[in-house]
Structure formats: structure tokens, C-alpha cells
Motif scaffolding. Sequence first.
Motif, short mmCIF file in Angstrom:
data_model
loop_
_atom_site.label_atom_id
_atom_site.label_comp_id
_atom_site.label_asym_id
_atom_site.label_seq_id
_atom_site.Cartn_x
_atom_site.Cartn_y
_atom_site.Cartn_z
N HIS A 184 47.57 33.32 48.25
CA HIS A 184 46.88 34.55 47.87
C HIS A 184 47.76 35.79 47.84
O HIS A 184 47.30 36.87 47.47
CB HIS A 184 45.69 34.79 48.80
CG HIS A 184 44.75 33.63 48.86
ND1 HIS A 184 44.07 33.19 47.75
CD2 HIS A 184 44.41 32.79 49.86
CE1 HIS A 184 43.34 32.13 48.08
NE2 HIS A 184 43.53 31.87 49.36
N CYS B 281 48.14 30.82 53.49
CA CYS B 281 47.38 31.93 52.93
C CYS B 281 48.29 32.85 52.09
O CYS B 281 47.96 33.20 50.96
CB CYS B 281 46.74 32.71 54.08
SG CYS B 281 45.64 34.01 53.54
N ARG C 257 38.33 35.69 65.44
CA ARG C 257 39.15 36.85 65.10
C ARG C 257 39.77 37.45 66.36
O ARG C 257 40.93 37.87 66.35
CB ARG C 257 38.26 37.88 64.38
CG ARG C 257 39.04 38.99 63.75
CD ARG C 257 38.30 39.60 62.57
NE ARG C 257 39.15 40.61 61.96
CZ ARG C 257 39.30 41.85 62.44
NH1 ARG C 257 38.63 42.24 63.49
NH2 ARG C 257 40.12 42.71 61.85
N GLY D 201 46.03 39.55 49.58
CA GLY D 201 44.89 38.72 49.97
C GLY D 201 45.03 38.12 51.37
O GLY D 201 44.25 37.25 51.74
N SER D 202 46.04 38.57 52.12
CA SER D 202 46.32 37.94 53.41
C SER D 202 46.06 38.92 54.56
O SER D 202 46.82 39.86 54.76
CB SER D 202 47.77 37.45 53.45
OG SER D 202 47.95 36.41 52.52
N THR D 203 45.00 38.68 55.31
CA THR D 203 44.68 39.51 56.48
C THR D 203 44.52 38.60 57.70
O THR D 203 44.38 37.37 57.56
CB THR D 203 43.36 40.28 56.28
OG1 THR D 203 42.31 39.31 56.15
CG2 THR D 203 43.41 41.15 55.03
N GLU E 172 39.85 32.65 60.03
CA GLU E 172 38.80 31.78 59.51
C GLU E 172 39.38 30.46 59.00
O GLU E 172 38.86 29.38 59.30
CB GLU E 172 38.04 32.51 58.39
CG GLU E 172 36.71 31.82 58.09
CD GLU E 172 35.95 32.50 56.96
OE1 GLU E 172 36.09 33.73 56.81
OE2 GLU E 172 35.24 31.78 56.24
N ARG E 173 40.48 30.58 58.27
CA ARG E 173 41.12 29.38 57.74
C ARG E 173 41.59 28.45 58.86
O ARG E 173 41.53 27.22 58.71
CB ARG E 173 42.31 29.83 56.88
CG ARG E 173 43.03 28.71 56.20
CD ARG E 173 44.10 29.25 55.26
NE ARG E 173 44.59 28.16 54.44
CZ ARG E 173 44.79 28.25 53.13
NH1 ARG E 173 44.57 29.37 52.50
NH2 ARG E 173 45.23 27.21 52.46
N SER F 70 41.92 38.37 59.56
CA SER F 70 40.59 37.75 59.51
C SER F 70 40.56 36.50 58.62
O SER F 70 40.00 35.47 59.00
CB SER F 70 39.56 38.73 58.94
OG SER F 70 39.45 39.83 59.78
N VAL F 71 41.15 36.62 57.44
CA VAL F 71 41.17 35.49 56.51
C VAL F 71 41.90 34.30 57.14
O VAL F 71 41.45 33.15 57.05
CB VAL F 71 41.85 35.91 55.17
CG1 VAL F 71 42.15 34.70 54.30
CG2 VAL F 71 40.97 36.89 54.40
#
Lengths: 205, 205
Positions: free
Chosen positions: A40, A36, A58, A44-46, A52-53, A48-49
Motif C-alpha cells: 500500500h 503493508c 492497537r 496507506g501504512s499506519t 489489524e493485519r 492501526s492498519v
Amino acid sequence: MGGVSATEHAARTPHVPKQDRSRVTRQRLLAAAVACLAEHGWAGSTVSVVAERAGVSRGAAQHHFPTREDLFTAAVEYVAEERSTALRDLFPDGPADRRAVVAALVGLYTGPLFRAALHLWVAASNEDQLRARVTELEARVGRESHRIAVDLLGADESRPGVRETVQGLLDMARGLGLANLLTDDTARRERVVAQWGTIVEETLG
Amino acid sequence: MGGVSATEHAARTPHVPKQDRSRVTRQRLLAAAVACLAEHGWAGSTVSVVAERAGVSRGAAQHHFPTREDLFTAAVEYVAEERSTALRDLFPDGPADRRAVVAALVGLYTGPLFRAALHLWVAASNEDQLRARVTELEARVGRESHRIAVDLLGADESRPGVRETVQGLLDMARGLGLANLLTDDTARRERVVAQWGTIVEETLG
């Protein structure tokens, strides 16, 4: 952990011991976090992201890594350790042909791990919360890279200049990684690595 | 420009010719843009923030630089050119002591310009709009750095390996810049530069 009795534990994990499941979840999160970051960037890296990936809830992600800083510094460290191990495994008999070692060392800095680490590094330069963590992480990863380089090059650091030769080589590897960020720099890099492999060979004697 | 008659022009700029005022405004915006990128990174760098920092109206800033990409790529290019000129001025008689040249080249990568360029570079790796612009800019700046290095080192690129030696040196300089991002790496860097100055001197013969 945390108050689950042995009976409950057994009921909830019929096949895989809980510790193993937990370890697998952790590793999936770490691998997803590096991918990630590399793709990103920090913005763009949290958590949550990444959850999901990785196909992880969470809540589970936050159980393993309470903060965003925890997750991404752990991820870069984990993958750096994996890559160090892989590099040592390439040369199982210790000191090896120096030109091959130089090429392999440079290879450490041209993949997704370097890209991820670079994003973390640059973000840390503007974010105080991240800065101390990443500074400490980079020092640790840097020391380990140096140790591997010295071992595999069979470099005698008691001789004057040898330590700085190896350090400069790793700085060059990092710069070559940066040059590969926006374009595929492979052809040029291979010529530079061939030439500097020879120079390092001659300098280390 | 843009339909202002000579009379209006004279009335509105009693002391300084309009072209000069425009050039000064532009340079203030460029300098502010580099400082802003170095301090706050790409995410914190917008035309508005830079205009305020430069003491220029948002409208005037947008007249000079219609988009955020225009402003920041122009800023990095402008400062890179200024630094190239300053480097050549350090050695007005051309080829000079190679150890001093190596130190000066590395110096190009350890200040706010490198920090700003690095932020732009890393942002471009995730933003398509920026990517093509920055790739082209970096190629141009890279060629100019290489040309200066070859000139000041008195390197004969018709000899095999010389071109790659100089390229590797600039890659090392870039890696040393990266190592200076989170901590003051001056003491270590000076030792590396001293050793590699000697290596380059011996290799170029």
C-alpha cells in the motif's frame, strides 16, 4: 515489564513466558508492516492498519512502537537482517562461485523487502521526520550488504578498483530492483545478471 | 481551437499567436509539474498546486491536462525527451570517449527529473489508474535511453553480451540515482563511475 510482579506475571501467562510472547508479537508486527508498505505504500501504512493485519491490539502495537516511524524503520531493518542471514546461509562455506553470488545478491533487491524499503525511502525524501531515520538505516543496511558481497565474492579490497567494482554491482542490483517494480522483469534481468556475473568474475580475477 | 473565429482570435491575442501562447503555457505547466513531483512527491502533487506554481489558471491547466495522470505522465515524458536531446548534444559527433559517455549517462539519473520519475513510478506501483500509463511511459523512455547509450558508446549489439552490458550499465545508473535520493552521494558515485567506465571500456573492446 513495568511493575508486573512475578506472581501476576505467572498468572497471566500460564504457558508461554511473557518475553517470548512479546517477541512473537513484535515479529508479527514487523512482518505485517513490511507487507503493508510493499502493498500500500507509505500513505496507506499506519500503525492501526498494521496492528489489524497482525491480529494485535492497537495498544499493544503502540507499546512496541510508539510512532509510525519507529514501526516502519524497525520493520525494514528487521527484514533486511533476516535476508542478510538467509544470503550468508546460502553460501555456508564462504566465498563461492561468483556468478551464483551475483545472482543471489541481485535477488535481495527484487522481492517485497525491496519494495517496502523503496516506499520508505521515497517517502523519507519528502518527510523530514522520516528522513534522518531512514538515511541512517539505509547506511547501516548498505554497509552490511557491501560486507556480505565482499565476503561471498572473495573480493580483495586492497586491490585498486575492487571496492568500487563491488559497490557498482550493488548499485546495479538496486537499479534492477527498481526495473522490477511495475512489471515482471525476470527474463531481461536474468540475461543482464548472467553477463555481469561474467564481467565481475573477469574483473575480480 | 474550439470554435474561436479568426477575428476573435486576432482580437484576443494582439502580440503572440494563440498556438505559441498555448505551447508556452503547456511547457510552463510541464516544468512546474516535474518540480512539484520532485519536491513534494505524488501525494502532494495535484493539478491545482501545479497551476498555481506555473502562474496559470486552474481552468487553463485542465484544458491542457484533463486529469492528474495526464499532467504528470506528460511532464515526466517531456523532461525525459529534453534531457535525451541535451545528452545527444553533448556528443554531437556521435560515439565518444566511453568513460565520458558513462559519466554523462549516469548524470541523467541524479537530478530532479529522476526524482520526479521515481515518485511517479513508486506511486504507480500502488495505483491502478496510474500503473498502465507509467509502465508504458517507462518502457518508451527506457528504450530511448538504451538507444542513446548504444549510439554514444559505439556499442556493436550484434556481438554476444553487448546488449546486456549496456542494459546493466543503465540499471547501475538507475541504482546510483536511488542512492543519491536522501544524501549527496557525489563523491562515492564518481569513484564508482570511474571504475565502471573502465570496465565498460574493456568489455566493449
